[in-house]
Enzyme design. Structure first.
Site, PDB file in Angstrom:
ATOM      1  N   PHE A  99       0.935  -1.265  -0.198  1.00 51.37           N
ATOM      2  CA  PHE A  99      -0.098   0.344  -0.095  1.00 51.37           C
ATOM      3  C   PHE A  99       1.263   1.182  -0.282  1.00 51.37           C
ATOM      4  O   PHE A  99       1.838   1.742   0.873  1.00 51.37           O
ATOM      5  CB  PHE A  99      -1.195  -0.049   1.464  1.00 51.37           C
ATOM      6  CG  PHE A  99      -1.661   1.382   1.637  1.00 51.37           C
ATOM      7  CD1 PHE A  99      -2.660   0.948   0.696  1.00 51.37           C
ATOM      8  CD2 PHE A  99      -1.206   2.425   2.377  1.00 51.37           C
ATOM      9  CE1 PHE A  99      -3.953   1.931   0.760  1.00 51.37           C
ATOM     10  CE2 PHE A  99      -2.657   3.253   2.768  1.00 51.37           C
ATOM     11  CZ  PHE A  99      -3.816   3.350   1.674  1.00 51.37           C
ATOM     12  N   ASN A 198      -3.288   2.393  10.719  1.00 48.53           N
ATOM     13  CA  ASN A 198      -4.434   2.772   9.833  1.00 48.53           C
ATOM     14  C   ASN A 198      -4.937   0.956   9.267  1.00 48.53           C
ATOM     15  O   ASN A 198      -3.868   0.892   7.843  1.00 48.53           O
ATOM     16  CB  ASN A 198      -3.505   2.959   8.181  1.00 48.53           C
ATOM     17  CG  ASN A 198      -4.299   3.326   7.415  1.00 48.53           C
ATOM     18  OD1 ASN A 198      -5.086   3.272   7.254  1.00 48.53           O
ATOM     19  ND2 ASN A 198      -3.412   3.743   6.258  1.00 48.53           N
ATOM     20  N   PRO A 199      -5.730   0.770   9.122  1.00 49.29           N
ATOM     21  CA  PRO A 199      -6.244  -0.841   8.924  1.00 49.29           C
ATOM     22  C   PRO A 199      -6.404  -0.695   7.495  1.00 49.29           C
ATOM     23  O   PRO A 199      -7.052   0.403   7.169  1.00 49.29           O
ATOM     24  CB  PRO A 199      -7.192  -1.331   9.808  1.00 49.29           C
ATOM     25  CG  PRO A 199      -7.914  -0.050  10.591  1.00 49.29           C
ATOM     26  CD  PRO A 199      -6.807   0.982  10.291  1.00 49.29           C
TER      27      PRO A 199
HETATM   28  N1  SAM Z   1       0.367   1.131   7.628  1.00 48.89           N
HETATM   29  C1  SAM Z   1       0.705   1.799   6.719  1.00 48.89           C
HETATM   30  C2  SAM Z   1       0.303   2.826   5.972  1.00 48.89           C
HETATM   31  O1  SAM Z   1      -0.728   3.286   6.534  1.00 48.89           O
HETATM   32  O2  SAM Z   1       1.063   2.736   4.527  1.00 48.89           O
HETATM   33  C3  SAM Z   1      -0.153   0.239   5.742  1.00 48.89           C
HETATM   34  C4  SAM Z   1      -1.731   0.625   5.594  1.00 48.89           C
HETATM   35  S1  SAM Z   1      -2.655  -0.538   5.088  1.00 48.89           S
HETATM   36  C5  SAM Z   1      -4.307   0.374   4.320  1.00 48.89           C
HETATM   37  C6  SAM Z   1      -2.920  -2.342   5.895  1.00 48.89           C
HETATM   38  C7  SAM Z   1      -1.984  -2.955   5.449  1.00 48.89           C
HETATM   39  O3  SAM Z   1      -3.004  -4.001   7.015  1.00 48.89           O
HETATM   40  C8  SAM Z   1      -2.264  -3.529   4.361  1.00 48.89           C
HETATM   41  O4  SAM Z   1      -0.424  -3.770   4.442  1.00 48.89           O
HETATM   42  C9  SAM Z   1      -2.130  -5.170   5.072  1.00 48.89           C
HETATM   43  O5  SAM Z   1      -1.473  -5.779   3.975  1.00 48.89           O
HETATM   44  C10 SAM Z   1      -2.745  -5.137   5.903  1.00 48.89           C
HETATM   45  N2  SAM Z   1      -2.722  -5.681   6.997  1.00 48.89           N
HETATM   46  C11 SAM Z   1      -4.260  -6.549   7.275  1.00 48.89           C
HETATM   47  N3  SAM Z   1      -5.101  -7.176   7.293  1.00 48.89           N
HETATM   48  C12 SAM Z   1      -3.896  -7.781   8.487  1.00 48.89           C
HETATM   49  C13 SAM Z   1      -4.100  -8.411   9.428  1.00 48.89           C
HETATM   50  N4  SAM Z   1      -4.367  -9.534  10.186  1.00 48.89           N
HETATM   51  N5  SAM Z   1      -2.755  -8.570  10.593  1.00 48.89           N
HETATM   52  C14 SAM Z   1      -1.774  -7.842   9.700  1.00 48.89           C
HETATM   53  N6  SAM Z   1      -1.732  -7.146   8.602  1.00 48.89           N
HETATM   54  C15 SAM Z   1      -2.830  -7.252   8.332  1.00 48.89           C
HETATM   55  N1  GLN Z   2      -7.317   5.940   1.979  1.00 53.54           N
HETATM   56  C1  GLN Z   2      -7.157   4.724   1.359  1.00 53.54           C
HETATM   57  C2  GLN Z   2      -8.011   5.232  -0.174  1.00 53.54           C
HETATM   58  O1  GLN Z   2      -7.121   6.330  -0.694  1.00 53.54           O
HETATM   59  C3  GLN Z   2      -8.287   3.643   1.620  1.00 53.54           C
HETATM   60  C4  GLN Z   2      -7.065   2.975   3.373  1.00 53.54           C
HETATM   61  C5  GLN Z   2      -7.549   2.651   3.737  1.00 53.54           C
HETATM   62  O2  GLN Z   2      -7.977   1.580   3.607  1.00 53.54           O
HETATM   63  N2  GLN Z   2      -6.752   1.990   4.932  1.00 53.54           N
HETATM   64  O3  GLN Z   2      -8.668   4.252  -0.951  1.00 53.54           O
END
Ligand code: SAM
Ligand code: GLN
Length: 291
Positions: A99, A198-199
């Site tokens: 991401f 940030n999930p």
């Molecule tokens: N924290 C980073 C950022 O803000 O740029 C990444 C945010 S991205 C929206 C959510 C991340 O959570 C992804 O990398 C995804 O693979 C990870 N993820 C989703 N479910 C997860 C889980 N159950 N355990 C660990 N990581 C998870």
């Molecule tokens: N803000 C993200 C988007 O551009 C979504 C990120 C997230 O699910 N944490 O769609």
């Protein structure tokens, strides 16, 4: 092949920006400058200065710039072409499988940094759940250097990007784990001062409009059940177990999800749930305290 060319950087930027605008890219001129900066190994300011002094592009530079513009016109994310994403004071390595960190997440990081820096302990502990490229965790580790940070990521691809960034940018106070935030941190129960995440929070049927997001951000980074709040439900419960009394949770969410997130946190037992707006007045971060 000749290295002479009549093509000025100024003309190349104008032509490139026109191609990007035609492809529907909003900040076409900015992206053209950033791609030129990447190709010429200059800063964006360096590109602007080179325009003013009338710099020409040789044929190799012109070809490399055209290729970068063509990829961006296919809506490949700018950060995948440059391999870099800025986040606060950091330049993170990013690419396919991870991401791309967003500017709005810098606000979540600020809440987490402020809370962590205020903990009256010589070595407070923070966790970053779903760390992706490592953006939040590395910001915490570098901006609160006396703290200890543990970050967890489930996707093997994203984990590799995070590991690279952690090795390059941190100095021993950040531990990266490969696993699910549901159970990978059980040894830290009741020890954590700041739970940051940030999930994924996009509702299953809210397919993002921008091709950069829809086609290039990993699905497992975006979607989280019908209302987008499934992962936040898990994180609320896990966070309550990880945080010590007085510890804080800091969550990013979509602009319409503040009430839903506060309700989840409050019914699980968190107190003082509060939602905070970003610089464009959108509700994007909710905090709460473990009683
Ligand atoms: N924290 C980073 C950022 O803000 O740029 C990444 C945010 S991205 C929206 C959510 C991340 O959570 C992804 O990398 C995804 O693979 C990870 N993820 C989703 N479910 C997860 C889980 N159950 N355990 C660990 N990581 C998870
Ligand atoms: N803000 C993200 C988007 O551009 C979504 C990120 C997230 O699910 N944490 O769609």
């Amino acid at each position: 092949m000749t290295t002479d060319s009549t093509l000025t950087l100024r003309a190349a930027l104008q032509a490139g920006a026109a191609v990007l605008a035609e492809a529907g890219i909003l900040d076409a001129a900015v992206d053209a400058e950033l791609l030129a900066a990447h190709v010429l190994e200059l800063s964006r300011g360096g590109v602007q200065a080179a325009v003013v002094t009338g710099r020409d592009l040789n044929s190799q530079e012109a070809a490399a710039f055209d290729a970068a513009i063509a990829r961006r016109a296919e809506r490949v994310p700018l950060q995948h072409i440059t391999g870099r994403a800025p986040f606060r004071h950091l330049e993170l390595s990013v690419g396919p499988g991870v991401f791309v960190p967003r500017p709005e997440t810098e606000i979540l990081a600020q809440f987490a940094i402020d809370a962590l820096a205020a903990v009256p302990s010589p070595r407070p502990l923070a966790v970053d759940l779903g760390t992706g490229s490592g953006a939040i965790a590395i910001a915490l580790a570098t901006e609160v250097p006396h703290a200890r940070i543990v970050a967890v990521e489930r996707s093997a691809d994203a984990y590799r990007w995070a590991a690279r960034n952690v090795a390059r940018l941190t100095d021993g106070n950040l531990e990266l784990r490969h696993g699910s935030f549901a159970d990978a941190l059980d040894d830290l129960n009741a020890q954590v001062s700041v739970v940051a995440s940030n999930p994924p929070y996009v509702p299953a049927d809210a397919i993002p409009r921008d091709p950069e997001v829809r086609l290039h951000d990993p699905r497992e980074a975006l979607y989280s059940g019908e209302d987008g709040l499934d992962d936040i439900r898990t994180i609320s419960r896990v966070g309550l177990r990880l945080a010590h009394s007085g510890g804080m949770i800091v969550l990013e969410h979509g602009e319409w999800q503040g009430q839903g997130v506060r309700d989840i946190l409050t019914s699980d037992g968190w107190v003082a749930a509060a939602t905070h707006a970003d610089l464009t007045h959108r509700d994007r971060v909710t905090t709460a305290v473990r009683p």
